[in-house]
Design a protein around this motif. Structure first.
Motif, PDB file in Angstrom:
ATOM      1  N   GLN A   1      31.629  -8.158   9.072  1.00 24.90           N
ATOM      2  CA  GLN A   1      30.885  -8.618   8.089  1.00 24.90           C
ATOM      3  C   GLN A   1      29.512  -9.127   8.422  1.00 24.90           C
ATOM      4  N   GLU A   2      29.315  -9.551   9.589  1.00 26.58           N
ATOM      5  CA  GLU A   2      27.828  -9.881  10.130  1.00 26.58           C
ATOM      6  C   GLU A   2      27.178  -8.303  10.063  1.00 26.58           C
ATOM      7  N   GLN A   3      27.815  -7.290  10.460  1.00 21.93           N
ATOM      8  CA  GLN A   3      26.886  -5.840  10.584  1.00 21.93           C
ATOM      9  C   GLN A   3      26.723  -5.712   8.993  1.00 21.93           C
ATOM     10  N   LEU A   4      27.670  -5.919   8.166  1.00 24.31           N
ATOM     11  CA  LEU A   4      27.365  -5.624   6.656  1.00 24.31           C
ATOM     12  C   LEU A   4      26.132  -6.583   6.132  1.00 24.31           C
ATOM     13  N   ARG A   5      26.078  -7.665   6.634  1.00 26.28           N
ATOM     14  CA  ARG A   5      24.954  -8.712   6.280  1.00 26.28           C
ATOM     15  C   ARG A   5      23.588  -8.189   6.674  1.00 26.28           C
ATOM     16  N   ALA A   6      23.544  -7.577   7.929  1.00 30.12           N
ATOM     17  CA  ALA A   6      22.285  -7.095   8.443  1.00 30.12           C
ATOM     18  C   ALA A   6      21.728  -5.978   7.617  1.00 30.12           C
ATOM     19  N   LEU A   7      22.935  -4.797   7.363  1.00 30.19           N
ATOM     20  CA  LEU A   7      22.777  -3.692   6.448  1.00 30.19           C
ATOM     21  C   LEU A   7      22.143  -4.095   5.345  1.00 30.19           C
ATOM     22  N   ASN A   8      22.804  -4.900   4.708  1.00 29.23           N
ATOM     23  CA  ASN A   8      22.344  -5.229   3.329  1.00 29.23           C
ATOM     24  C   ASN A   8      20.897  -5.664   3.212  1.00 29.23           C
ATOM     25  N   ALA A   9      20.576  -6.561   4.330  1.00 24.53           N
ATOM     26  CA  ALA A   9      19.393  -6.990   4.233  1.00 24.53           C
ATOM     27  C   ALA A   9      18.218  -6.039   4.462  1.00 24.53           C
ATOM     28  N   ARG A  10      18.713  -5.125   5.372  1.00 22.57           N
ATOM     29  CA  ARG A  10      17.605  -4.060   5.667  1.00 22.57           C
ATOM     30  C   ARG A  10      17.499  -2.968   4.469  1.00 22.57           C
ATOM     31  N   ILE A  11      18.640  -2.796   3.970  1.00 23.12           N
ATOM     32  CA  ILE A  11      18.480  -1.934   2.996  1.00 23.12           C
ATOM     33  C   ILE A  11      17.877  -2.396   1.694  1.00 23.12           C
ATOM     34  N   VAL A  12      17.641  -3.736   1.038  1.00 25.48           N
ATOM     35  CA  VAL A  12      17.030  -3.927   0.122  1.00 25.48           C
ATOM     36  C   VAL A  12      15.530  -4.272   0.583  1.00 25.48           C
TER      37      VAL A  12
END
Length: 706
Positions: free
Chosen positions: A167-178
């Motif tokens: 989930q921490e990895q996912l949070r980082a991905l989501n922030a960078r993607i947007v």
């Protein structure tokens, strides 16, 4: 990564911040006159903090989870943030400016983290599961049961079942993607401005009418850079093909214009180069899909639509590609013959296509955009075309409200009333192009209808029509008339929403369904009773001559080989980028063009004469977010659209009216337009049509049937 923990704590907004309380204007229209740039940041931060507190109250509620304390509480949360962000996104997209774009970039990762705070909260997810387990005892109505299932599905797709490290990895991905999506969109807007083509010799503008030439002179005068000295400036629209290519007689200028269009974002201008951004976006989306358990991003997106699988999408696109390319080649041979008559020994190019296609259309159908334009004046198209068709179908009426201000000059507001005179909502029209406005046309909502919240809709249509000189009428092309009807189809979908929960309201349907109602609405622009009202000379009021009207309606599938191939090129590119694994995504900016060429060739639509409607470097639908791995939606929805047009013309028609009657409109409204996402969208189609859709009407419409 920016997150709420690093943002200044804001507990309440001062009363003089216009976002601190709901708007008191009719229907909740935002009070744009009161909004200033400095209001946004504190309102966004306060809005996120307030909604986080509301979510925390839901998560820690000691009562047994039920509809009121879980589902309805979620639906009612986030009011400050909602009313702030809809205004910010509107101004950033429709007005633009460095300050707004900088703020949008700053806020994007905060919003991504904010969304993760809900959808990765196991406490709230467990409450939803408890409500689902108790559903048989709670006797949920159909809409509530559907909403509950959508929430549970969204939590799973958002990663609720991942481990904490994942989930921490996912949070980082989501922030960078947007963040990257915002950057791509802003660079795409800059590329429109950077690609504008100065013309120093007005003689090169031969083929254009006086009004268009005057508009190009005003474009140059409005620019503060060296282009103003050129005397005339051709500004770009978002698609690859530019409207003026069909009218300019100067072949070298046509070539230069198409080159300026198709090279946007490819490094010709450093500030608007999108290649590094799109490559990182493609890789990160692929990484996120893998983390969530999907083969690729296209599979992740398709599952949330009516297509369900990326293979279903690919099969449909591949079925269309070969016959579309075949028809495009046949059309090219006809155009080459015309070119030979002008330039013996020269080879037809993509920059010639629009010009000779328009000439062939004139010869074959005796039609000329310059002849049609005086009969297609914007206000009459709206009042006697778009609005008239809606009144004939649904009984609604339109009343302009000059007392209600839009967000910039030229934005207009209409109150829409039901047949009995009661208020339905507001329609906002922003029709003109301006510096800083993103290209294309779109609809969005300021206020979503909801019985739970006691709200009626406020919807917006954005177009990009070139404004005429002061005092002159706004004359449209036939394609711009189509855009007016198309976008108003979206507006009707929002205006007629009749649902309880705001999440399910209006156009909040899967991306591969949302274009369906808007495409259906295009049918009325060619209805004899409608076009006979709006196609009138702007100065004399004389109707479009009958022989021209008959030829206009007879055009049918002319040019659909090019149009379908151009569209499929973009849709297949979108799929190609998003079917990659992280390891397969190219790494160097110069690889973008080669990847694009290989993908188009492999799909059978790599025709130099028919470049894709959007190339990767300015494909804002895909890389700016919103239609990533979903640009196929337009043709997917058109299957339903073509079927529905058949229904209007046959089963719903009365006395040869083609379906333009109140009974047909009421059924379309009740079974489909009013439903939003309150039930399975294909169930709404079946309720209207009585069966599943058949692709045959679409193939016939586009001239692709064997």
């Amino acid at each position: 990564m920016p997150d709420l923990a690093t943002a200044p704590e804001v507990t309440a907004l001062p009363a003089d911040n216009p976002f601190a309380a709901p708007s008191t204007l009719p229907y909740g229209l935002p009070d744009f006159a009161a909004v200033r740039l400095e209001h946004f940041r504190p309102a966004v931060l306060a809005g996120m903090a307030a909604q986080r507190a509301e979510w925390e109250a839901i998560a820690t509620d000691q009562d047994l989870p039920d509809v009121a304390n879980t589902l309805e509480a979620l639906e009612c949360s986030g009011e400050i943030l909602r009313r702030t962000m809809v205004v910010l996104h509107t101004l950033a997209g429709s007005v633009g400016g460095d300050d707004l774009h900088a703020l949008e970039s700053e806020i994007a990762p905060l919003l991504a983290a904010h969304g993760d705070a809900l959808y990765l909260d196991r406490r709230i997810y467990n409450r939803l599961e408890s409500v689902a387990n108790a559903a048989p005892l709670l006797d949920l109505d159909d809409e509530t049961a559907w909403l509950l299932e959508q929430y549970r599905k969204t939590f799973v797709r958002a990663g609720i079942r991942l481990t904490e490290p994942e989930q921490e990895q996912l949070r980082a991905l989501n922030a960078r993607i947007v963040t990257l999506e915002t950057e791509f969109s802003q660079r795409a807007v800059r590329s429109l401005e950077a690609g504008a083509l100065p013309v120093h010799d007005p003689a090169r503008l031969a083929g254009l009418d006086e009004g268009t030439v005057a508009a190009l002179a005003r474009n140059a005068a409005d620019r503060s850079d060296d282009a103003a000295g050129a005397g005339h400036l051709i500004t770009l629209q978002l698609p690859t093909q530019q409207p003026l290519l069909a009218r300019l007689t100067d072949r070298e200028l046509r070539t230069a214009l198409l080159e300026a269009s198709r090279t946007r974002g490819s490094g010709v201008d450093a500030d608007s180069d999108t290649r590094v951004v799109l490559l990182e976006l493609a890789r990160l989306r692929a990484e996120r899909a893998r983390l969530l358990g999907y083969e690729h991003h296209a599979a992740y997106i398709a599952e949330d639509g009516t297509a369900l699988t990326a293979e279903a999408v690919r099969a449909m696109l591949e079925r269309l590609a070969a016959p579309a390319a075949r028809n495009a080649r046949l059309e090219a041979a006809e155009l080459q013959a015309m070119l030979d008559a002008d330039h013996d020994g020269e080879t037809l190019t993509a920059a010639d296509w629009g010009y000779y296609s328009e000439r062939l259309r004139k010869e074959r159908f005796d039609l000329d955009d310059d002849v049609l334009r005086p009969y297609l004046e914007l206000d009459r198209v709206l009042t006697d075309g778009v609005f008239h068709a809606a009144t004939a179908l649904f009984g609604i009426t339109f009343h302009e409200r000059p007392d209600l201000a839009g967000y910039t000059d030229g934005v207009r507001v209409w109150e829409v009333k039901e047949e009995d005179g009661s208020g339905l909502g507001l329609f906002v029209g922003d029709f003109y192009a301006r510096a800083g406005k993103r290209g294309g046309a779109w609809m969005h909502s300021f206020v979503r209808q909801s019985h739970l919240l006691g709200r009626k809709p406020v919807v917006v249509n954005n177009l990009n029509i070139t404004a005429p000189p002061p005092g002159e009428p706004t004359l449209l092309t036939w394609d711009e008339v189509r855009t007016c009807f198309h976008e108003f189809g979206h507006a009707l979908h929002g205006l007629f929403s009749n649902v309880h929960y705001p999440t399910l309201s209006g156009t909040s349907v899967p991306r591969d369904f949302v274009e369906y109602p808007s495409q259906v609405n295009e049918m009325w622009m060619t209805d004899a009773a409608v076009v006979g009202r709006f196609a009138r000379h702007h100065s004399t009021g004389e109707p479009l001559p009958q022989h021209l009207l008959e030829k206009l309606l007879a055009v049918g599938a002319y040019g659909e080989g090019f149009a379908t191939t151009e569209y499929l090129g973009a849709a297949l590119l979108d799929q190609a980028w998003h079917r990659l694994t992280p390891e397969e995504v190219p790494t160097a900016p110069e690889d973008v063009e080669e990847f694009e060429r290989a993908a188009l060739d492999a799909a059978g639509v790599g025709l130099d004469l028919v470049p894709p409607r959007y190339r990767s470097t300015y494909f804002n639908h895909s890389f700016g977010g919103g239609y990533d791995a979903a640009y196929y939606s337009y043709i997917w929805s058109e299957v339903l659209d073509a079927e529905t047009v058949e229904w209007f013309h046959h089963e719903a028609a009365q006395g040869g009216d083609g379906g333009l009657n109140r009974a047909a409109g009421q059924r379309f409204r009740e079974e489909l337009l009013s439903r939003g996402f309150s039930r399975d969208p294909l169930g709404s189609f079946r309720a209207l049509r009585g069966r599943d859709a058949d692709i045959a009407p679409l193939l016939a419409r586009r001239g692709l049937a064997e």
